[in-house]
Each structure stands twice: as C-alpha cells, then as structure tokens.
Design a protein around this motif. Sequence first.
Motif, mmCIF file in Angstrom:
data_model
loop_
_atom_site.group_PDB
_atom_site.id
_atom_site.type_symbol
_atom_site.label_atom_id
_atom_site.label_comp_id
_atom_site.label_asym_id
_atom_site.label_seq_id
_atom_site.Cartn_x
_atom_site.Cartn_y
_atom_site.Cartn_z
ATOM 1 N N PHE A 53 2.061 0.655 -10.804
ATOM 2 C CA PHE A 53 0.521 1.404 -10.395
ATOM 3 C C PHE A 53 -0.561 1.436 -10.487
ATOM 4 O O PHE A 53 -0.133 1.885 -11.680
ATOM 5 N N ARG A 54 -2.068 2.001 -10.015
ATOM 6 C CA ARG A 54 -2.596 2.285 -10.702
ATOM 7 C C ARG A 54 -3.349 3.539 -10.233
ATOM 8 O O ARG A 54 -3.216 3.943 -8.896
ATOM 9 N N PHE A 55 -3.611 4.780 -10.721
ATOM 10 C CA PHE A 55 -3.903 5.815 -9.876
ATOM 11 C C PHE A 55 -4.729 6.779 -10.689
ATOM 12 O O PHE A 55 -4.861 6.786 -11.719
ATOM 13 N N PHE A 84 -0.185 12.994 -6.262
ATOM 14 C CA PHE A 84 -0.389 11.931 -5.269
ATOM 15 C C PHE A 84 -0.688 12.001 -3.461
ATOM 16 O O PHE A 84 -2.059 11.605 -3.653
ATOM 17 N N LYS A 89 0.581 -1.549 0.847
ATOM 18 C CA LYS A 89 -0.321 -0.136 0.167
ATOM 19 C C LYS A 89 0.944 1.095 -0.286
ATOM 20 O O LYS A 89 1.512 1.381 1.314
ATOM 21 N N ILE A 137 -3.493 2.876 -2.276
ATOM 22 C CA ILE A 137 -3.389 2.798 -3.926
ATOM 23 C C ILE A 137 -2.243 1.811 -3.682
ATOM 24 O O ILE A 137 -1.248 1.674 -2.778
ATOM 25 N N ASP A 156 -7.190 8.358 -1.837
ATOM 26 C CA ASP A 156 -7.961 7.415 -2.443
ATOM 27 C C ASP A 156 -6.668 5.933 -2.104
ATOM 28 O O ASP A 156 -5.191 6.323 -1.463
ATOM 29 N N CYS A 199 0.220 -1.093 -4.843
ATOM 30 C CA CYS A 199 1.650 -0.948 -6.035
ATOM 31 C C CYS A 199 2.174 -2.506 -5.840
ATOM 32 O O CYS A 199 1.921 -3.329 -5.160
#
Length: 134
Positions: A74-76, A52, A41, A59, A57, A61
């Motif tokens: 990772f997604r953001f 970021f 995380k 997030i 959120d 990875c």
Amino acid sequence: MLLKTSIDRKQKEIEIEQRCGQSFNLLTKFKNQLFGSPKYKIISMYPDVIGFEKSNDLINCNFELREKGIVMYFRFKQDEYAIYGRFNQTLFQSSNNIFEIQIGNYIIKSEIQNNISHYKFIGKFWELKNENQM
C-alpha cells in the motif's frame, strides 16, 4: 512485519523473499490463475506505527500471493509500504463487505471493492495455504 519499501527497495525485496518465497513467474501465474488480489480500501490498521489513524486519506492496498506467504502493498503519504508474513502467520475474516486480515502482529481492516474477485482471491489463498501445510 511492516517495511517501508520506498527506501532501499532492492534490499527490502530480498528480505521479503527470504520470508515469503519468490514471486510466481508469469507462466505459473497463468497456469494456476494467481493474479493477486482485487483492490481493497483500508479502514484501519493496528498497531498504528505510521500515523494511519490521524489521516483522512483514501488508502488502497492489494495482496500478492507468494510461494510461502503473502505480501500486502500500500501507499501512504507518498511512501510505499509492505506487510508480509508466512501462511501460518496469517488469519482472516470476511463479512458484510469487510475483510479483516492479520499478518504477523498487524491487523488490517479493509473494505471489499469487488465481491466476485474477492472470493476468487480467497479461494486461491486457501489453495496455497493448504499446499504449504503438507
């Protein structure tokens, strides 16, 4: 280097392969038990070029070990990103359920979700890093 892989993914993967080498094939992964990393995380990232710090959120990875380097995916905000670098550009520190890694100019601080898997991943990371220095 940070790449937004959700746009023109094929070209970005070629760029990552040139720097970090190809991904291991399935036979090599089973033979050497190279299954990537557990989920982490993300707590913070420096430098924050994608906004970021302003987000609340959750997030996650994961890391992929490659022939000559490491790639963090990772997604953001509905976009996929990758930070990649060679083994000689990578440093890390792990303590008190916090895993801090520096890949090139990026420092990512993350929370360890599974300690046993984390230690296995770090062991494989060191093996590959030492093989590449020879």
